[in-house]
Design an enzyme around this catalytic site. Structure first.
Site, mmCIF file in Angstrom:
data_model
loop_
_atom_site.group_PDB
_atom_site.id
_atom_site.type_symbol
_atom_site.label_atom_id
_atom_site.label_comp_id
_atom_site.label_asym_id
_atom_site.label_seq_id
_atom_site.Cartn_x
_atom_site.Cartn_y
_atom_site.Cartn_z
ATOM 1 N N GLU A 168 62.767 8.004 5.537
ATOM 2 C CA GLU A 168 62.005 8.203 4.299
ATOM 3 C C GLU A 168 62.870 8.718 3.151
ATOM 4 O O GLU A 168 62.562 8.480 1.975
ATOM 5 C CB GLU A 168 60.837 9.172 4.540
ATOM 6 C CG GLU A 168 61.217 10.600 4.884
ATOM 7 C CD GLU A 168 61.361 10.873 6.373
ATOM 8 O OE1 GLU A 168 61.217 12.037 6.788
ATOM 9 O OE2 GLU A 168 61.631 9.906 7.117
ATOM 10 N N HIS A 202 65.642 10.326 9.566
ATOM 11 C CA HIS A 202 64.589 10.374 8.546
ATOM 12 C C HIS A 202 64.788 9.249 7.529
ATOM 13 O O HIS A 202 65.349 9.468 6.450
ATOM 14 C CB HIS A 202 64.603 11.729 7.839
ATOM 15 C CG HIS A 202 64.119 12.858 8.687
ATOM 16 N ND1 HIS A 202 62.790 13.231 8.746
ATOM 17 C CD2 HIS A 202 64.793 13.691 9.528
ATOM 18 C CE1 HIS A 202 62.663 14.254 9.579
ATOM 19 N NE2 HIS A 202 63.866 14.553 10.067
ATOM 20 N N CYS A 255 61.931 11.146 13.770
ATOM 21 C CA CYS A 255 62.508 12.390 14.272
ATOM 22 C C CYS A 255 61.677 12.926 15.452
ATOM 23 O O CYS A 255 61.721 12.352 16.533
ATOM 24 C CB CYS A 255 62.630 13.419 13.145
ATOM 25 S SG CYS A 255 63.764 14.781 13.545
#
EC number: 6.3.4.2
Length: 557
Positions: A509, A507, A381
């Site tokens: 993750e 993102h 990001c």
């Protein structure tokens, strides 16, 4: 029809209710039951999207674009089930909904009160999760601590819930603490007794107690707790401090948590399949050589601000038979001391997301160091935006280049506002949020890592790569390896001549799981392992693989 489990907490805050709820979800799923978990947060914010990471930790983004509590990340990682905006409820969102209904005249001129209107809205939210998820069991975690004034409407709502369903259709679990007093050499039960007394005064009798402790809880103590708190001894479940949160489901399984919950809910206790999970925990406890990863951020004083990033790194290390040696590096300290000092010896660098000007120059310096030292780098990001700024300043000669977010009047806004954000005034819930498709360029590093032409990733941003600089960027040797299907929005960049240099606008993750690490994180750790000294036998294995043309295929140029 769904069954319902409510998880409350007492004695102290941050006692681990979220991990208990997530662990129970994992255990139920291992028995073939479908599960959905929601969090009731007692703060007046509508959602945590505008809250400081120093106060709240990370904001976890769901597929449908909700900005939620970090506990939803635990729920998803433990159960491997996607949650939605329905799974995150705050006091602010409840009051907002009730007040909007009152303004529309939905209450027919009646006096709007906490009981029944606020508590009724809370109960409706729980029922909505059940009907939309079609889950066999809906687990609800009530944030805060029993005795807090903020939590009272939620506790009253779950007390009233008994009237919505049969008593055999719900279970109350209370998570509590048994502190050890060193001078007396005893675990003390009085705080637990008082916490349960407080819960009973509201009208809730817990069915099970999960007792947190740093040492064994013997049968005599369990019998005492059960007697004072009105639960069977077998329903007093010890939960000792664990070396990893991923070990907690196994511990609670051994202590009989799921068996007792199923008994209360009148559900069959099927055979449990936790073999894969047990193997995962075994690997966690017996890791391979350590890789040193620098996480360069502005909120590093609170580790929870980057919780999903850290977990994604752990998942990748698990898959690669490595252990994670994580170094928290404050971006502002890089500005003061220099990247050479703070990043020396690192095997990989991660620059995660964030907002605002503070620390950006330190992040840019860290990225330059990783690029010039040929150290594997992953930007997320804002981390991607900083990588673009680093390129512009140090390779394209645009020394004053920056993001329009950081300096609206810059002459070279290599990062600028998304067109659809031009007229947005409110901050909360208005970014580009949730899952969007990304078309991955054939032949790129990203393509080899993903193995897919189109991937779906979760986003949370207002600013994007400025396409006015696209040609200059490509001419500098960089590659745009992923973009929106219409080609307008840059989603992934990489530097082909570098061992591993990639950054994404989204993102990743949030999609990493313990047994299924995200490809970008796994690729980063795999590249970092190439920097480690290896044993003679490992060197021979790599030499043989290289001769066969099969060494690390996902990273081959």
């Amino acid at each position: 029809m769904a069954k319902f489990v409510f998880v409350t907490g007492g004695v102290v805050s941050s006692i681990g209710k979220g991990i208990v709820a997530a662990s129970l979800g994992r255990l139920l799923k291992s028995r073939g039951y479908s599960v959905s978990i929601l969090k009731l947060d007692p703060y007046l914010n509508v959602d945590p999207g505008t809250m400081s990471p120093f106060q709240h930790g990370e904001v976890f983004v769901t597929e449908d674009g909700a900005e939620t509590d970090l506990d939803l990340g635990h729920y998803e990682r433990f159960t491997d089930t996607a949650m939605s905006r329905l799974n995150s409820v705050t006091t602010g969102s409840i009051y907002q909904s009730v007040i909007n209904k009152e303004r529309r005249g939905s209450y027919n001129g009646g006096t709007v009160q906490v009981i029944p209107h606020i508590t009724g809205e809370i109960r409706d939210r729980i029922h909505r999760v059940a009907s939309n998820s079609n889950a066999d069991v809906v687990i609800t975690e009530i944030g805060g601590t029993v005795g807090d004034i903020e939590s009272l409407p939620f506790l009253e709502a779950i007390r009233e819930f008994r009237g919505d369903v049969g008593r055999q259709d719900l279970a109350y679990i209370h998570v509590t603490l048994l502190p050890f007093i060193g001078t007396s050499g005893e675990l003390k039960t009085k705080p637990t007794q008082h916490s349960v007394k407080e819960l009973r005064s509201i009208g809730i009798q817990p069915d099970l107690l999960v007792c947190r402790s740093d040492r064994d809880i013997n049968d005599e103590l369990k019998r005492k707790i059960g007697g004072f708190c009105g639960v069977p001894q077998r329903a007093v479940i010890p939960s000792l401090d664990a070396d990893s949160i991923y070990a907690v489901p196994l511990t609670l399984e051994d202590e009989g948590l799921c068996r007792e919950v199923l008994d209360v809910l009148d559900l069959e206790d099927h055979d449990s399949d936790m073999v894969d999970w047990a193997q995962l925990v075994h690997k966690l406890r017996n890791p391979g050589p350590a890789v040193k990863v620098a996480l360069v951020g502005k909120y590093v004083q609170l580790n929870d601000a980057y919780l999903s990033v850290v977990e994604a790194l752990r998942h990748a290390c698990l898959a690669q038979d490595a252990s994670l040696d994580l170094h928290w590096v404050c971006a502002e300290e890089i500005e003061n001391q220099g990247a050479d000092v703070l990043l020396k010896g690192m095997d990989a660098v991660v620059v995660p997301g964030g907002f605002g000007n503070r620390g950006v120059d330190g992040k840019v310096a860290a990225i330059r160091w990783a690029r010039e030292q040929r150290v594997p780098f992953l930007g997320l990001c804002l981390g991607m935006q900083c990588a673009v700024i680093e390129w512009a300043r140090n390779l394209a000669g645009l020394t004053d280049a920056t993001s329009a977010e950081l300096e609206p009047g810059t002459t070279h806004p290599v990062i600028h506002l998304l067109p659809e954000q031009q007229d947005v005034v409110d901050l909360g819930g208005t970014m580009r949020l949730g899952v969007y498709p990304c078309r991955v360029s054939a032949g790129s590093l990203a393509s080899r890592l993903y193995g897919e032409e189109v991937v779906y990733e979760r986003h949370r941003h207002r600013f994007e790569f400025n396409n006015a600089y696209r040609n200059l960027f490509l001419e500098s040797g960089y590659e745009i390896s992923g973009s929106s299907p219409d080609g307008r929005l840059v989603e992934l960049i990489e530097l082909p001549e570098h061992p591993f240099f990639t950054a994404c606008q989204y993102h990743p993750e949030f999609l990493s799981r313990p047994g299924r690490p995200h490809p970008l994180f796994r690729g980063l750790i795999e590249a970092a392992q190439q920097r480690l000294p290896c044993s003679p036998s490992e060197a021979m294995r790599q030499q043989n693989n290289s001769a066969a043309g099969s060494s690390h295929p996902s990273l081959q140029p």
